[in-house]
Design an enzyme around this catalytic site. Structure first.
Site, short mmCIF file in Angstrom:
data_model
loop_
_atom_site.label_atom_id
_atom_site.label_comp_id
_atom_site.label_asym_id
_atom_site.label_seq_id
_atom_site.Cartn_x
_atom_site.Cartn_y
_atom_site.Cartn_z
N LYS A 119 0.84 -1.20 0.00
CA LYS A 119 0.00 0.00 0.00
C LYS A 119 0.88 1.25 0.00
O LYS A 119 0.61 2.21 -0.71
CB LYS A 119 -0.93 -0.01 1.23
CG LYS A 119 -2.05 -1.03 1.10
CD LYS A 119 -2.79 -1.26 2.40
CE LYS A 119 -3.77 -2.44 2.26
NZ LYS A 119 -4.41 -2.83 3.51
N GLN A 154 -4.53 -1.11 9.59
CA GLN A 154 -4.39 -2.46 9.05
C GLN A 154 -4.96 -3.50 10.03
O GLN A 154 -4.58 -3.52 11.20
CB GLN A 154 -2.89 -2.75 8.76
CG GLN A 154 -2.62 -4.08 8.11
CD GLN A 154 -3.21 -4.21 6.70
OE1 GLN A 154 -3.23 -3.25 5.92
NE2 GLN A 154 -3.71 -5.39 6.38
N ASP A 167 -11.21 2.98 4.19
CA ASP A 167 -11.67 1.60 3.97
C ASP A 167 -13.19 1.50 3.90
O ASP A 167 -13.72 0.46 3.51
CB ASP A 167 -11.19 0.71 5.13
CG ASP A 167 -9.84 0.07 4.84
OD1 ASP A 167 -9.57 -0.23 3.66
OD2 ASP A 167 -9.06 -0.14 5.78
#
Ligand code: NAD
Length: 283
Positions: A49, A93, A116
């Site tokens: 990422k 994460q 997200d």
């Protein structure tokens, strides 16, 4: 023989477009990726990422925190990012260590920085048909793949195997809002094979290598393999027994090179979008 849906190619195109847009934006979209502990898979994902965001011209910071961090300390860190005007997108994460309440952490991220799309406000908006700040990257990437390949969704029977908040549930919402008839299956589903073999579009997000054999597939179905499973030899494989299923399916995504690259591309897409909506960009 099924047509291969090449996620890596579409992802590359999306990333190029984002890079071009960022270069003329006037500011750098800022993304913070928070990783807690030393989980090897998480480190690999965060590394990918970071690389992708830097390549796209973002201001990317990775915040590495000790696995013993407390809930309160992690929440303070999130608050700092929430109030930092240079950070437009925050990603924590997952999974977090067991002593941390992940739901509380997700709720701590401001919805308009939630890259997200996991904050309850964004989840709720998605389900009731309002525009969320972000749509979860993996299912959003799958919708883009279906659209790019001119695959009809409306009126089709979509079967999703897996009901996680990250993949299965938002996938169901996105397909439903595009007028598919959606069935969500999971580990307690009876007659899984029978249900799956009625699917025009089958999305597998289980995490079990080669679980989906040709017996699960309707002739000509669109098969989307979300699974990422690391084999003893180090290679990655999906949930779908690719060699057998591609003989029967109409379309199929490979692993690697299918859904995975799209997840990263949609992360960039979401982060850029949050930056543009933040008011930091002069109109
Ligand atoms: P999860 O563990 O949260 O959920 C797995 C789901 O599979 C559960 O809902 C469970 O009920 C279901 N399941 C398990 N065994 C089953 C069985 N025998 N029959 C039917 N259903 C069963 O996982 P997740 O986060 O949704 O991820 C699923 C897979 O997708 C994993 O392999 C993960 O690595 C992968 N993944 C890939 C991407 C990507 O970008 N390609 C993104 C996220 C997750």
């Amino acid at each position: 023989m099924a047509i291969l849906i090449k996620g890596s190619e579409l992802a590359q195109k999306i990333r190029e477009n984002i890079k071009n847009e960022v270069s003329s934006l006037g500011i750098k979209p800022g993304i913070a990726v928070v990783i807690v502990g030393e989980d090897p898979a998480s480190k690999v994902y965060v590394g990918r990422k970071e690389k992708a965001t830097l390549e796209a011209g973002f201001n990317s910071i990775v915040i590495k925190l000790d696995k013993k961090i407390t809930q309160a300390e992690l929440e303070i860190k999130i608050d700092e990012l929430n109030t930092d005007n240079d950070i437009h997108a925050i990603l924590v994460q997952l999974p977090l260590p067991k002593h941390i309440n992940s739901d509380e952490i997700i709720q701590k991220i401001l919805p308009h920085k939630d890259v997200d799309g996991f904050h309850p406000l964004n989840v709720g908006k998605l389900w009731i048909g309002l525009q969320p700040y972000s749509v979860p990257c993996t299912p959003y990437g799958i919708i883009k793949l279906l659209e790019e390949n001119n695959i009809q969704i409306s009126g089709k029977h979509a079967v999703i195997i897996g009901r996680s908040n990250i993949v299965g549930k938002p996938m169901a919402s996105l397909l439903l809002s595009r007028n598919a008839t959606v069935t969500v299956c999971h580990s307690r589903t009876a007659n899984l094979k029978e249900i799956a073999s009625q699917a025009d579009i089958l999305v597998s997000a289980i995490g079990k290598p080669a679980f989906i054999s040709e017996g699960f597939i309707k002739e000509g179905a669109v098969v989307i393999d979300v699974g990422i499973n690391r084999m003893p030899d180090g290679k990655l494989t999906g949930d779908v027994d690719f060699n057998k299923v591609e003989q029967k399916a109409g379309y199929i995504t490979p692993v690697p090179g299918g859904v995975g690259p799209m997840t990263i591309a949609m992360l960039l897409y979401n982060a850029l979008n949050l930056c543009k909506r933040s008011g930091s960009v002069s109109k």
